[in-house]
Design a protein around this motif. Sequence first.
Motif, PDB file in Angstrom:
ATOM      1  N   PHE A 157       0.863  -1.107  -0.157  1.00 19.55           N
ATOM      2  CA  PHE A 157      -0.114   0.080   0.024  1.00 19.55           C
ATOM      3  C   PHE A 157       0.755   1.096  -0.090  1.00 19.55           C
ATOM      4  O   PHE A 157       1.715   1.251   0.775  1.00 19.55           O
ATOM      5  CB  PHE A 157      -0.790   0.008   1.239  1.00 19.55           C
ATOM      6  N   ASP A 158       0.728   2.316  -0.848  1.00 25.00           N
ATOM      7  CA  ASP A 158       1.494   3.423  -0.857  1.00 25.00           C
ATOM      8  C   ASP A 158       0.711   4.579  -0.077  1.00 25.00           C
ATOM      9  O   ASP A 158      -0.979   4.611  -0.014  1.00 25.00           O
ATOM     10  CB  ASP A 158       1.640   3.904  -2.195  1.00 25.00           C
ATOM     11  N   ASP A 159       1.430   5.461   0.526  1.00 29.91           N
ATOM     12  CA  ASP A 159       1.044   6.914   1.255  1.00 29.91           C
ATOM     13  C   ASP A 159       0.717   6.438   2.662  1.00 29.91           C
ATOM     14  O   ASP A 159       0.788   7.749   3.160  1.00 29.91           O
ATOM     15  CB  ASP A 159      -0.116   7.400   0.343  1.00 29.91           C
ATOM     16  N   GLY A 160       0.310   5.521   3.097  1.00 30.00           N
ATOM     17  CA  GLY A 160      -0.221   5.639   4.610  1.00 30.00           C
ATOM     18  C   GLY A 160      -1.469   6.149   4.865  1.00 30.00           C
ATOM     19  O   GLY A 160      -1.519   7.097   5.840  1.00 30.00           O
TER      20      GLY A 160
ATOM     21  N   SER B 147       9.339   2.772   3.971  1.00 29.89           N
ATOM     22  CA  SER B 147       9.759   4.347   3.741  1.00 29.89           C
ATOM     23  C   SER B 147       9.109   4.572   2.402  1.00 29.89           C
ATOM     24  O   SER B 147       9.231   4.401   1.289  1.00 29.89           O
ATOM     25  CB  SER B 147      10.878   4.824   4.076  1.00 29.89           C
ATOM     26  N   HIS B 148       8.421   5.889   2.406  1.00 27.20           N
ATOM     27  CA  HIS B 148       7.785   6.589   1.104  1.00 27.20           C
ATOM     28  C   HIS B 148       8.155   7.841   1.224  1.00 27.20           C
ATOM     29  O   HIS B 148       7.631   8.789   0.818  1.00 27.20           O
ATOM     30  CB  HIS B 148       6.436   6.320   1.222  1.00 27.20           C
ATOM     31  N   THR B 149       9.624   8.118   1.675  1.00 26.37           N
ATOM     32  CA  THR B 149      10.299   9.640   2.009  1.00 26.37           C
ATOM     33  C   THR B 149       9.626  10.215   3.292  1.00 26.37           C
ATOM     34  O   THR B 149       8.822   9.687   3.850  1.00 26.37           O
ATOM     35  CB  THR B 149      10.137  10.457   0.817  1.00 26.37           C
TER      36      THR B 149
ATOM     37  N   ASN C 269       8.597  13.596   2.838  1.00 29.41           N
ATOM     38  CA  ASN C 269       7.556  14.432   2.662  1.00 29.41           C
ATOM     39  C   ASN C 269       6.805  14.200   1.060  1.00 29.41           C
ATOM     40  O   ASN C 269       6.173  15.178   0.648  1.00 29.41           O
ATOM     41  CB  ASN C 269       7.954  15.865   2.360  1.00 29.41           C
ATOM     42  N   HIS C 270       7.017  12.864   0.705  1.00 27.36           N
ATOM     43  CA  HIS C 270       6.479  12.577  -0.667  1.00 27.36           C
ATOM     44  C   HIS C 270       6.905  13.443  -1.828  1.00 27.36           C
ATOM     45  O   HIS C 270       5.902  13.808  -2.742  1.00 27.36           O
ATOM     46  CB  HIS C 270       4.776  12.496  -0.331  1.00 27.36           C
ATOM     47  N   ILE C 271       7.949  13.819  -1.867  1.00 25.13           N
ATOM     48  CA  ILE C 271       8.781  14.659  -3.036  1.00 25.13           C
ATOM     49  C   ILE C 271       9.127  13.706  -4.136  1.00 25.13           C
ATOM     50  O   ILE C 271       9.532  12.664  -3.799  1.00 25.13           O
ATOM     51  CB  ILE C 271       9.484  15.479  -2.761  1.00 25.13           C
TER      52      ILE C 271
END
Length: 345
Positions: free
Chosen positions: A103-106, A243-245, A247-249
């Motif tokens: 799943f992406d983004d949380g 981890s998806h960074t 700040n999602h940049i």
Amino acid sequence: MVARFRPVKQLIKRCLQYLAAYAGVRMHFMYKPKILILMYHRILPANDRRAQLEEPGMIVTPETFRSHVSMLKQHFNIIHLSKWLELKNSGAELPERACAITFDDGWADNFEFAFPILKELDAPATVFVVSDMIGTSRQFWPERLAQIVTCIAKDHPDQWSHTALDWLKNPATRYQFTTVAPTQEELGELISNAKALSDDEIHDRLNIIEHVLNLQGQINKPDLLNWEQLSEMNTSGLIEIGSHTCNHIRLSNEVDNVVLEYEIIASKKLIEKRTGQAVKTFCFPNGNYSAGALELVRKNYVGAVSTKKGWNTAASDSCLLHRIGVHEDIARDKTAFFARLSGWM
Ligand SMILES: [Zn+2]
């Protein structure tokens, strides 16, 4: 005349789906051990308010998700992504018919709707979270853009002529900027056109719109996971956090090394500190990466996923794994789902 051919077109599409569903997936099973990695975003009921302000490509309903996991359990060995990567990187034998759910983004709906189903069906998964946004009211720009445009259409349509909105009016978009809110497809177009700008630029332009049109307070706050929900999912043993960074940049060539280090390394450290568990996997926002970003990910993670479509083998690059994105419109029934899994459609 065109309408007369529609049933024929639909029939052809359905035949191709059957072929992809039953031959495509079998072909993957015939060759050396592969892993299918599924990419989900949000799990929301169709009538949920949050679903109506979201791009169609982001959502699967809880009913469809339950049927996906049940079918996956019948045909695949569902495994944690990090477990498969550790086996692969050590040269160990890889499981047959492996599959990892991600799943992406949380999103908070992962806890609300996906987690109970994963528990009920005992299926492991990985959730890629944006560390500095966990438990905050910060928003991703696509959802911000969707809410702002919908709010203007419903409550301030006289403001469509304001120059602060000119940048949204790409000649290619089908949305007419009227009193009718954009459809989910039109929202998808507006979001995809905005990607020509950097993330910071988009946020700046949305800030200007909110300010000049006085929209503050009219835009709903996001619905992201908080640390308690993450911890409950993580301690269940079923959900691993990646981890998806911070700040999602998008980690493209313009992002300098200091920012890359922060986004890639600090996110891992913060999640590890808050959950007490090692963070082994990474997910590139929007699938973008520069050579520098990839090098840092290689040094700090067991592996990483991209948004490129396809399956993976022992020979695949551990830090650029392919996935199959799944959403409601293309995976509602068994044939459509398996056709999607084949990677052919
Ligand atoms: Zn993302």
